[in-house]
Design an enzyme around this catalytic site. Structure first.
Site, PDB file in Angstrom:
ATOM      1  N   TYR A  61       0.822  -1.216   0.000  1.00  0.00           N
ATOM      2  CA  TYR A  61       0.000   0.000   0.000  1.00  0.00           C
ATOM      3  C   TYR A  61       0.852   1.260   0.000  1.00  0.00           C
ATOM      4  O   TYR A  61       0.416   2.302  -0.460  1.00  0.00           O
ATOM      5  CB  TYR A  61      -0.910   0.024   1.242  1.00  0.00           C
ATOM      6  CG  TYR A  61      -2.246  -0.652   1.061  1.00  0.00           C
ATOM      7  CD1 TYR A  61      -2.344  -1.941   0.564  1.00  0.00           C
ATOM      8  CD2 TYR A  61      -3.426   0.008   1.412  1.00  0.00           C
ATOM      9  CE1 TYR A  61      -3.566  -2.556   0.418  1.00  0.00           C
ATOM     10  CE2 TYR A  61      -4.653  -0.606   1.269  1.00  0.00           C
ATOM     11  CZ  TYR A  61      -4.722  -1.889   0.777  1.00  0.00           C
ATOM     12  OH  TYR A  61      -5.948  -2.488   0.634  1.00  0.00           O
ATOM     13  N   LYS A  72       3.073 -15.569   2.191  1.00  0.00           N
ATOM     14  CA  LYS A  72       3.214 -16.248   0.901  1.00  0.00           C
ATOM     15  C   LYS A  72       4.700 -16.525   0.722  1.00  0.00           C
ATOM     16  O   LYS A  72       5.348 -16.088  -0.233  1.00  0.00           O
ATOM     17  CB  LYS A  72       2.635 -15.345  -0.210  1.00  0.00           C
ATOM     18  CG  LYS A  72       2.543 -15.998  -1.567  1.00  0.00           C
ATOM     19  CD  LYS A  72       1.519 -17.127  -1.660  1.00  0.00           C
ATOM     20  CE  LYS A  72       1.611 -17.833  -2.994  1.00  0.00           C
ATOM     21  NZ  LYS A  72       0.775 -19.054  -3.056  1.00  0.00           N
ATOM     22  N   ASP A 110      -3.085 -18.349   0.512  1.00  0.00           N
ATOM     23  CA  ASP A 110      -4.135 -18.989  -0.301  1.00  0.00           C
ATOM     24  C   ASP A 110      -4.838 -20.077   0.499  1.00  0.00           C
ATOM     25  O   ASP A 110      -6.058 -20.200   0.491  1.00  0.00           O
ATOM     26  CB  ASP A 110      -3.554 -19.519  -1.637  1.00  0.00           C
ATOM     27  CG  ASP A 110      -2.266 -20.299  -1.480  1.00  0.00           C
ATOM     28  OD1 ASP A 110      -1.677 -20.320  -0.381  1.00  0.00           O
ATOM     29  OD2 ASP A 110      -1.822 -20.907  -2.491  1.00  0.00           O
ATOM     30  N   ASP A 147      -6.415  -6.967   4.039  1.00  0.00           N
ATOM     31  CA  ASP A 147      -7.547  -6.303   3.381  1.00  0.00           C
ATOM     32  C   ASP A 147      -8.452  -7.350   2.744  1.00  0.00           C
ATOM     33  O   ASP A 147      -9.669  -7.331   2.908  1.00  0.00           O
ATOM     34  CB  ASP A 147      -7.019  -5.333   2.310  1.00  0.00           C
ATOM     35  CG  ASP A 147      -8.147  -4.666   1.547  1.00  0.00           C
ATOM     36  OD1 ASP A 147      -9.097  -4.188   2.195  1.00  0.00           O
ATOM     37  OD2 ASP A 147      -8.090  -4.635   0.305  1.00  0.00           O
TER      38      ASP A 147
HETATM   39  C1  IPM Z   1     -10.420  -1.339   4.057  1.00  0.00           C
HETATM   40  C2  IPM Z   1     -10.681  -0.684   2.734  1.00  0.00           C
HETATM   41  C3  IPM Z   1      -9.555   0.275   2.407  1.00  0.00           C
HETATM   42  C4  IPM Z   1      -8.267  -0.519   2.350  1.00  0.00           C
HETATM   43  C5  IPM Z   1      -9.766   1.086   1.111  1.00  0.00           C
HETATM   44  C6  IPM Z   1     -11.056   1.862   1.144  1.00  0.00           C
HETATM   45  C7  IPM Z   1      -8.601   1.978   0.816  1.00  0.00           C
HETATM   46  O1  IPM Z   1     -10.875  -1.641   1.746  1.00  0.00           O
HETATM   47  O2  IPM Z   1     -10.244  -0.619   5.059  1.00  0.00           O
HETATM   48  O3  IPM Z   1     -10.404  -2.569   4.116  1.00  0.00           O
HETATM   49  O4  IPM Z   1      -7.949  -1.119   1.311  1.00  0.00           O
HETATM   50  O5  IPM Z   1      -7.549  -0.537   3.348  1.00  0.00           O
HETATM   51 MG    MG Z   2     -10.965  -3.604   2.464  1.00  0.00          MG
END
Ligand code: IPM
Ligand code: MG
Length: 360
Positions: A141, A191, A223, A247
């Protein structure tokens, strides 16, 4: 106690669910004689509209001044084709980073009243109770280099997944500490059969485990974890993983709870001198623009996030337990929003909020 809280309602259903969460917070304050001092800030699409950027500097400053931040949701379809750095989501990533909340706790549990809301067989989900700990300040990210460059067939998009030993250690310690106070089992997800970041992750997890001889550590490939979460969710206690894996798998966890509208989250950083955690609290669901403004959104994920705030940022365990119990009472009453398959006509967002307050 003085509870100085920043509220960032955000976009879509964010304002509706945070309004009910704040209402619950105020009910708790009335009952236990606390004082809630609320500030409101702009984040996400609404901030782009009003201030031109997804995280205005005043929002950042307020977040650092307040004891804790309650967030609704960010994201609007009008930004779907906009570059990542000018999207509402960049505001969310910004606030997570500036607060240094590196451990995102996403508890997933089944409720008796919601067993039929899950598409999984009752006996698989009944009794499931786990916490996904998602690393929140690093990984793909935030990694650089990132971008899109070139043109034609050679045009390329690239991201970088990167973790330092220190980043892995601190989130692993958070997860081990949680497991220590629960059923003493930690699953570390990676992974490592493909990725170097995961190889380091697995090595460091093994090292940190030496500090927690009372907790059993197992490693699982991501996975396989995706499959095991659905096949046998009850095998899990605390499950820790890097940002993007978390996520993805936490949305899968919503299937166990019955609706993503149920899931709260607490994003924690280091402890302050008072012992309380720096914390950002938000429901796991997104901004759901398709149902925004209609009173259909389930506020229980946001209300559960308030309970988590009481617990982690203020150490108010009795108050937190009262909120959790009120959520359960409302679920048992059947007066719930449409996502939870109510027996009669669905309750509105505000009716659910009022019912939680009444149960407190
Ligand atoms: C989450 C959401 C966020 C993320 C998005 C909205 C950026 O999906 O908090 O899970 O990917 O962290
Ligand atoms: Mg999310």
């Amino acid at each position: 106690m003085q509870l100085n809280i920043l509220v960032l309602p955000g976009d879509g259903i964010g304002p509706e669910v945070t309004a009910q969460a704040v209402r619950v917070l105020e009910q708790v304050a009335r009952k236990w004689n606390h004082t809630v001092n609320l500030k409101e800030g702009l984040l996400g699409g609404v901030a782009i509209h009003r201030r031109g950027v997804p995280m205005p500097p005043e929002t950042e400053a307020l977040a650092h001044e307040c004891d804790a931040t309650l967030l609704g949701a960010v994201g609007l379809p009008e930004f779907d084709h906009v570059a990542p750095q000018r999207r509402p989501e960049r505001g969310l990533l910004g606030i997570r980073k500036t607060l240094g909340v590196y451990a995102n706790l996403r508890p997933v549990r089944s409720y008796q009243a919601l067993l039929d809301s899950s598409p999984l067989k009752n006996h698989l989900v009944d009794g499931a109770d786990l916490i996904i700990v998602r690393e929140l300040n690093g990984g793909i990210y935030y990694g650089t280099p990132r971008g899109i460059e070139g043109a034609g067939p050679a045009e390329r998009g690239f991201n970088t997944m990167v973790y330092t030993r220190a980043e892995i250690q601190r989130v692993l310690r958070m997860a081990f500490n949680l497991a220590r106070n629960r059923r003493k089992k930690l699953t570390s997800v990676d992974k490592s059969n493909v990725l170097e970041t995961s190889q380091l992750w697995r090595k460091v997890a093994g090292e940190v485990a030496a500090e927690y001889p009372d907790v059993e550590l197992e490693h699982l490939l991501v996975d396989n974890c995706a499959m095991q979460l659905i096949l046998r969710p009850k095998q899990f206690d605390v499950v820790v993983m890097e940002n993007m894996f978390g996520d993805i798998l936490s949305d899968e966890g919503a299937v166990i709870a019955g609706s993503i509208g149920m899931l709260p989250s607490a994003s924690l950083g280091d402890r302050k001198p008072s012992g309380a955690y720096v914390g950002l609290y938000e429901p796991v669901h997104g901004s759901a623009p398709d149902i925004a403004g209609q009173g259909k959104a389930n506020p229980l994920g946001a209300i559960g996030s308030v309970a988590a705030m009481l617990e982690y940022s203020f150490g108010l365990l009795e108050e937190a337990r009262a909120v959790y119990a009120a959520i359960e009472a409302v679920l048992n009453s059947g007066r719930v929003t449409a996502d939870l398959k109510p027996a009669g006509p669905p309750a509105t967002t505000a009716e659910v909020g009022a019912a939680v307050c009444a149960a407190i």
